[in-house]
Design an enzyme around this catalytic site. Structure first.
Site, PDB file in Angstrom:
ATOM      1  N   ASP A 262       0.874  -1.140  -0.118  1.00 31.17           N
ATOM      2  CA  ASP A 262       0.016   0.069  -0.053  1.00 31.17           C
ATOM      3  C   ASP A 262       0.852   1.163  -0.010  1.00 31.17           C
ATOM      4  O   ASP A 262       2.087   1.026   0.136  1.00 31.17           O
ATOM      5  CB  ASP A 262      -0.849  -0.001   1.208  1.00 31.17           C
ATOM      6  CG  ASP A 262      -2.171   0.841   1.103  1.00 31.17           C
ATOM      7  OD1 ASP A 262      -3.324   0.642   1.651  1.00 31.17           O
ATOM      8  OD2 ASP A 262      -2.146   1.824   0.029  1.00 31.17           O
TER       9      ASP A 262
HETATM   10  C1  GLC Z   1      -4.406   4.076  -0.260  1.00 32.74           C
HETATM   11  C2  GLC Z   1      -5.153   3.020   0.280  1.00 32.74           C
HETATM   12  C3  GLC Z   1      -5.342   1.944  -0.962  1.00 32.74           C
HETATM   13  C4  GLC Z   1      -5.201   2.643  -2.131  1.00 32.74           C
HETATM   14  C5  GLC Z   1      -4.042   3.069  -2.368  1.00 32.74           C
HETATM   15  C6  GLC Z   1      -3.801   3.706  -3.593  1.00 32.74           C
HETATM   16  O1  GLC Z   1      -3.616   4.558   0.658  1.00 32.74           O
HETATM   17  O2  GLC Z   1      -5.086   2.630   1.503  1.00 32.74           O
HETATM   18  O3  GLC Z   1      -6.696   1.391  -0.495  1.00 32.74           O
HETATM   19  O4  GLC Z   1      -5.612   1.627  -2.963  1.00 32.74           O
HETATM   20  O5  GLC Z   1      -3.581   4.066  -1.405  1.00 32.74           O
HETATM   21  O6  GLC Z   1      -4.388   4.669  -3.812  1.00 32.74           O
END
Ligand code: GLC
Length: 736
Positions: A262
């Site tokens: 993430d």
């Molecule tokens: C964010 C979220 C995740 C998302 C990612 C990309 O922090 O936790 O769900 O897909 O970043 O945007």
């Protein structure tokens, strides 16, 4: 490209090129109006921008094509860039938020929605969506409940696999599809105290029985990516958790796709105190098998040295790079780096009537009717007042509909004028109050808090409330009150709106006029006295583009409500975390009689105020006693048929969702009082009946026993079939 050619390409790439295939940089480094969905103040060097394997947050056919063209020209081996985006419940045509989709108890709705989202997003140059979120949620304080399909592993598994099928279709070479990314692995929804990004402490049997199944269903459905979660699991951050990523995800779940962190999760292992610095974090993440580093300088700044120093084997690096190249290859990017994206295609598919029609149907099916005293719905008065901040609000999607266009959303007012205004009903509208008290209600203030003068707003609202025969109050959380980093300890509707509700109630003689309350929400709420003071109460979630139309379809009676709660609604936030599949305890609170020395609160019921699986329709259904084809089930190829007869004893055609729950009365570990094992929707005209049956076999009775493996245990079981998780309509059987 053939696999042998991919191998040749890999062999021909420099160490630097290989490392950079594992680096994802934010889209705003390429396009200034790209979505920013994480914290990152750093700017990548030109070299990183030239070699990074993927980006996120960019969409728009013209932009995506121009970016891909520029990128490939500059890349030494002209390897195409992967474009990823959070299309979690809509690209341009925005569907109900995943929690609302869970409320449909209809995987077909999720699949069709995902197909449309993929078609629109791929036309605009997106290759991968960071969806579905398969996190089990049990704590309404957590802001990301809105992105899940609820508190039940079985329902989540059905919805998640349907979404993966919708996004990916049967082949990623099909340009109308995108690769799906299951997230957030694992157990992100179990964050302590419902506080986002927090620690998760789970026993192995709870992790395996409750939290892992939905991810597993998504992987079985063929999801090509998995995303690591921000949380620690029992003290180990997911992005560095070898047991979770190698033993569980890769070996047990047989996941062969790309594992992406993430946003900044690898670097954050330093904040957690798990890695001493970013170099160690990079090594730990590589050893856990994380292929792509989302938006930190970890892999880009450290992996080459780690390989040169022999601290990360080049073999491990090559395996990760090959998984990324295979994904690009399976998407057909080497043959067509633009994958059919075009402005013409975008204009043809995005927000087209057909897509809006499907979204409108999804809205209707997502709505959950919690009260309908005296069948006050459908609306019938000739003088209807729509009052509240949501009476004419465009922002009825979720904060994750980042590529949506709120001005294209259909508001309650627009739909009411279109669907009711044409008739002989007179309609009036008033905002009545601000959405929020002030910006503090939404933390970072990412979303603007309006601040019209409350006094004028209220006067105008009370005037039309006194005039009306029916009042529709349109209230709810602000869009910025659910989503990432929006945990709340107070899960009531914002104070100005409750004040409006109370003021309208004070001027409303319920014997003469009816009060219908609509709630727009991204989580279960503490609804205070709203249910008992409303003649009808409709949960609308975050309904998206066709919100107004779908809600008015139900208010006018064109459709009966059929939604069911995918999450328990509490009496108080003090009950959280709250879920229907709880254990009985050694001192279950008796229904009546002596309650001292029982598992209880002095100041609140134990049970949910509105239970999982609950939802009313415009008709009434009679459900017969449960019939079992036999009483004994053996462990071999055997099954029991459990059935009921359902009859529509009301006055209109309606849909009911029959739910099968099973209780294992005694096990080598204690077992939940009920577990959802099946659901079946049935639509019946008045007076009609139908048999609804479920097949129970031994595999459905397996759990993570004291032997630390999934197996069933002989003994007594109870099968329940009813219209919500409180049902006591049951019959016993035995596994022999
Ligand atoms: C964010 C979220 C995740 C998302 C990612 C990309 O922090 O936790 O769900 O897909 O970043 O945007």
């Amino acid at each position: 490209m053939k696999k042998s050619d991919l191998k040749k390409l890999l062999a021909d790439m420099s160490l630097e090129e290989k490392v950079m295939q594992l680096v994802q940089i934010p889209g705003y480094e390429f396009e200034q109006d790209a979505a920013v969905t994480g914290l990152s103040d750093k700017k990548s060097s030109d070299k990183v921008k030239r070699l990074a394997g993927s980006t996120l947050g960019v969409w728009g056919a013209d932009k995506a094509i121009a970016l891909q063209k520029r990128y490939m020209e500059n890349h030494p081996h002209h390897i195409p860039l992967l474009l990823m985006l959070d299309v979690i419940h809509g690209h341009k045509t925005v569907f109900p938020c995943p929690l609302g989709q869970g409320a449909t108890f209809d995987p077909e709705v999720a699949k069709k929605g995902a197909e449309i989202q993929a078609k629109e997003a791929s036309a605009e140059g997106v290759h991968v969506t960071f969806s579905p979120m398969a996190d089990l949620v049990r704590d309404a304080r957590w802001g990301r409940v809105v992105e899940s399909t609820g508190e039940d592993k079985y329902l989540n598994g059905k919805m998640v696999s349907a979404m993966v099928e919708g996004y990916q279709g049967t082949s990623l070479k099909d340009k109308g599809h995108v690769a799906s990314c299951i997230k957030h692995f694992a157990a992100y929804g179990g964050a302590e105290a419902g506080r986002d990004y927090n620690d998760v402490e789970l026993s192995e049997h709870t992790l395996r029985e409750q939290y892992l199944p939905a991810y597993k269903e998504g992987i079985k459905a063929g999801a090509r990516l998995v995303m690591t979660s921000f949380n620690t699991l029992n003290g180990i951050p997911s992005s560095g958790n070898k047991w979770l990523m190698k033993d569980i995800l890769r070996k047990e779940m047989k996941f062969k796709g790309v594992l992406i962190s993430d946003w900044a999760a690898i670097a954050e292992m330093v904040n957690w105190g798990f890695a001493k610095d970013m170099k160690e974090a990079s090594r730990l993440a590589m050893e856990a098998g994380v292929d792509i580093d989302m938006c930190t300088g970890c892999y880009g700044g450290n992996l080459q040295n780690l390989v040169k120093e022999g601290k990360v084997s080049e073999k491990l690096l090559d395996e990760a790079v090959m998984r990324v190249l295979e994904l690009k290859n399976d998407l057909g990017l080497f043959e067509d780096p633009y994958r059919g994206a075009s402005v013409e295609k975008s204009l043809e598919v995005c927000l087209c009537d057909e897509h809006r029609k499907v979204a409108r149907d999804a809205v209707r099916k997502s709505l959950v009717l919690l009260e309908n005293m005296g069948s006050v719905l459908p609306l019938s008065s000739k003088k209807i007042a729509f009052i509240g901040p949501y009476a004419d609000e465009k922002k009825i999607h979720s904060s994750w509909a980042i590529s949506g266009e709120p001005d294209k959303n259909v508001t309650i007012k627009e739909a009411a004028k279109e669907l009711l205004g044409a008739g002989d009903a007179e309609l009036k509208f008033a905002k009545g109050s601000n959405m929020l008290l002030d910006k503090t209600d939404i933390g970072s203030g990412v979303f603007e808090a309006d601040d019209d003068s409350n006094k004028e707003l209220l006067e105008e609202a009370l005037d039309i409330a006194k005039w009306a025969g029916e009042i529709v109050l349109c209230l709810g959380e602000d869009i910025g009150q659910s989503g990432e980093s929006t945990s709340r300890v107070d899960i009531r509707i914002p104070a100005p709106q409750k004040a409006l509700f109370d003021a309208v109630c004070n001027v409303t003689d319920r014997s003469k006029k009816k009060l219908i309350t609509l709630i727009f929400n991204g989580r279960p709420l503490d609804l205070e006295d709203i249910p008992q003071k409303s003649d009808a109460l409709l949960i609308c979630w975050r309904p998206g583009t066709e919100g107004g139309h779908g809600i008015l379809d139900v208010l006018t009676g064109a459709y009966s409500t059929s939604g069911k709660l995918p999450v328990s609604f509490p009496w108080s936030v003090g009950q959280e975390p709250l879920h229907y599949d709880h254990y009985n305890t050694g001192r279950p609170k008796p229904k009546e009689g002596q309650t001292i020395f029982s598992s209880r609160y002095l100041d609140c019921p134990n049970e949910a105020r509105f239970p999982f699986g609950f939802g009313l329709g415009y008709s009434e259904f009679e459900v017969s006693a449960v019939k079992l084809s036999k009483k004994k089930l053996s462990k071999d190829e055997d099954f029991i048929e459990a059935s009921v007869t359902v009859k529509n004893i009301g006055k209109v055609e309606a849909t009911e969702t029959l739910q099968l729950y099973i209780r294992d009365v005694a096990g080598s570990r204690v077992r939940p009082v009920k577990e959802l094992k099946g659901f079946e929707k049935v639509t019946l005209s008045p007076g009609k009946s139908a048999k609804v049956s479920f097949r129970i076999d031994e595999t459905m009775l397996r759990f993570f026993t004291i032997n630390n493996k999934f197996e069933s245990e002989e003994g007594k079981f109870v099968a329940f079939i009813g219209t919500d998780s409180k049902t006591n309509n049951s019959a016993e059987f035995e596994l022999v």
